[in-house]
Design an enzyme around this catalytic site. Sequence first.
Site, mmCIF file in Angstrom:
data_model
loop_
_atom_site.group_PDB
_atom_site.id
_atom_site.type_symbol
_atom_site.label_atom_id
_atom_site.label_comp_id
_atom_site.label_asym_id
_atom_site.label_seq_id
_atom_site.Cartn_x
_atom_site.Cartn_y
_atom_site.Cartn_z
ATOM 1 N N LYS A 9 96.302 4.068 36.965
ATOM 2 C CA LYS A 9 96.270 3.534 38.328
ATOM 3 C C LYS A 9 97.572 3.826 39.089
ATOM 4 O O LYS A 9 98.592 4.193 38.483
ATOM 5 C CB LYS A 9 96.013 2.028 38.259
ATOM 6 C CG LYS A 9 94.645 1.677 37.676
ATOM 7 C CD LYS A 9 94.410 0.173 37.753
ATOM 8 C CE LYS A 9 93.069 -0.208 37.193
ATOM 9 N NZ LYS A 9 92.819 -1.663 37.307
ATOM 10 N N TYR A 48 84.307 0.662 42.622
ATOM 11 C CA TYR A 48 84.379 -0.742 42.203
ATOM 12 C C TYR A 48 83.260 -1.577 42.827
ATOM 13 O O TYR A 48 83.425 -2.795 42.993
ATOM 14 C CB TYR A 48 85.747 -1.312 42.577
ATOM 15 C CG TYR A 48 86.842 -0.955 41.590
ATOM 16 C CD1 TYR A 48 86.747 -1.311 40.247
ATOM 17 C CD2 TYR A 48 87.992 -0.285 42.001
ATOM 18 C CE1 TYR A 48 87.755 -1.003 39.340
ATOM 19 C CE2 TYR A 48 89.015 0.024 41.095
ATOM 20 C CZ TYR A 48 88.880 -0.337 39.774
ATOM 21 O OH TYR A 48 89.874 -0.048 38.880
ATOM 22 N N PHE A 56 89.073 -10.687 44.723
ATOM 23 C CA PHE A 56 90.074 -9.644 44.504
ATOM 24 C C PHE A 56 89.604 -8.253 44.965
ATOM 25 O O PHE A 56 90.341 -7.273 44.807
ATOM 26 C CB PHE A 56 90.507 -9.594 43.020
ATOM 27 C CG PHE A 56 89.402 -9.312 42.030
ATOM 28 C CD1 PHE A 56 88.991 -8.011 41.764
ATOM 29 C CD2 PHE A 56 88.782 -10.352 41.340
ATOM 30 C CE1 PHE A 56 87.984 -7.741 40.846
ATOM 31 C CE2 PHE A 56 87.765 -10.099 40.412
ATOM 32 C CZ PHE A 56 87.375 -8.785 40.170
ATOM 33 N N ARG A 84 88.493 0.417 25.185
ATOM 34 C CA ARG A 84 88.647 -0.938 25.741
ATOM 35 C C ARG A 84 89.604 -1.760 24.867
ATOM 36 O O ARG A 84 90.474 -2.468 25.372
ATOM 37 C CB ARG A 84 87.286 -1.644 25.815
ATOM 38 C CG ARG A 84 86.281 -0.969 26.691
ATOM 39 C CD ARG A 84 86.418 -1.269 28.143
ATOM 40 N NE ARG A 84 86.240 -2.675 28.451
ATOM 41 C CZ ARG A 84 86.431 -3.191 29.662
ATOM 42 N NH1 ARG A 84 86.829 -2.410 30.657
ATOM 43 N NH2 ARG A 84 86.245 -4.464 29.873
ATOM 44 N N THR A 90 92.426 -7.364 30.564
ATOM 45 C CA THR A 90 92.671 -7.066 31.987
ATOM 46 C C THR A 90 94.021 -7.606 32.452
ATOM 47 O O THR A 90 94.760 -6.926 33.172
ATOM 48 C CB THR A 90 91.542 -7.674 32.850
ATOM 49 O OG1 THR A 90 90.285 -7.183 32.373
ATOM 50 C CG2 THR A 90 91.702 -7.299 34.311
ATOM 51 N N ARG A 101 98.210 -1.961 28.544
ATOM 52 C CA ARG A 101 98.409 -2.932 29.623
ATOM 53 C C ARG A 101 99.570 -3.875 29.327
ATOM 54 O O ARG A 101 100.282 -4.284 30.249
ATOM 55 C CB ARG A 101 97.118 -3.693 29.878
ATOM 56 C CG ARG A 101 96.119 -2.855 30.691
ATOM 57 C CD ARG A 101 94.770 -3.504 30.723
ATOM 58 N NE ARG A 101 93.888 -2.942 31.731
ATOM 59 C CZ ARG A 101 92.572 -3.134 31.732
ATOM 60 N NH1 ARG A 101 92.007 -3.873 30.796
ATOM 61 N NH2 ARG A 101 91.829 -2.606 32.676
ATOM 62 N N ASN A 111 97.500 -3.359 36.695
ATOM 63 C CA ASN A 111 97.439 -3.402 35.230
ATOM 64 C C ASN A 111 97.405 -2.010 34.589
ATOM 65 O O ASN A 111 96.882 -1.830 33.502
ATOM 66 C CB ASN A 111 96.269 -4.277 34.772
ATOM 67 C CG ASN A 111 94.927 -3.781 35.291
ATOM 68 O OD1 ASN A 111 94.870 -2.801 36.017
ATOM 69 N ND2 ASN A 111 93.859 -4.451 34.900
ATOM 70 N N HIS A 114 92.503 1.644 33.926
ATOM 71 C CA HIS A 114 91.120 1.157 33.920
ATOM 72 C C HIS A 114 90.360 1.970 32.889
ATOM 73 O O HIS A 114 90.606 3.161 32.727
ATOM 74 C CB HIS A 114 90.480 1.381 35.301
ATOM 75 C CG HIS A 114 88.991 1.276 35.289
ATOM 76 N ND1 HIS A 114 88.340 0.082 35.408
ATOM 77 C CD2 HIS A 114 88.020 2.215 35.125
ATOM 78 C CE1 HIS A 114 87.022 0.293 35.331
ATOM 79 N NE2 HIS A 114 86.813 1.580 35.173
ATOM 80 N N GLU A 125 81.090 6.343 36.557
ATOM 81 C CA GLU A 125 82.488 6.554 36.935
ATOM 82 C C GLU A 125 82.987 7.981 36.693
ATOM 83 O O GLU A 125 83.827 8.478 37.446
ATOM 84 C CB GLU A 125 83.379 5.568 36.161
ATOM 85 C CG GLU A 125 83.135 4.116 36.572
ATOM 86 C CD GLU A 125 83.824 3.113 35.660
ATOM 87 O OE1 GLU A 125 84.509 3.520 34.687
ATOM 88 O OE2 GLU A 125 83.691 1.905 35.919
#
Length: 136
Positions: A9, A48, A56, A84, A90, A101, A111, A114, A125
């Site tokens: 990100k 998203y 958010f 994951r 998260t 993270r 964070n 993703h 995605e």
Amino acid sequence: MEQTLLMIKPDAVRARRIGKIIDLIEQEFEIADIRMKRFTREEAERFYAVHRGKPFFEPLVEFITSGPVVGLLLTGENVIQRLRDFIGATDPAKARPGSIRALYGSNIQENAVHASDSAESAAYEIPFFFEERRQG
Ligand code: CMP
């Protein structure tokens, strides 16, 4: 064989953590493709879309369009769940110590990375970064 998307990100790109994150990923996963891009607002809202309406959502779209991101296409057995687990929760404050993270995230929004949360999410995605791999 599964495939999934990891996105680095804008916070982590700004902090020049691309190399550190790819280094960690490369030790555990097979990288099949990689691309840097900047989301338009429309793309970010579609990416998203499942979060539309949540408190958010607007700040998230602002954040994700605030600078370039890096997409990595990862392949392997059970790679969706393994990634994951690898990146951590998260909220970086709750993420497993040593996870990406925990190491590079600042807060629940910024964070660092993703990862797709299911096969359906991955199929949705991946084409945002790798259009030609839609069928892959
Ligand atoms: P990500 O895994 O990309 O999925 C949705 C993103 O929304 C999440 O990481 C965070 O960057 C952001 N976000 C901000 N606040 C929250 C929240 N309270 N719960 C979940 N995600 C949040």
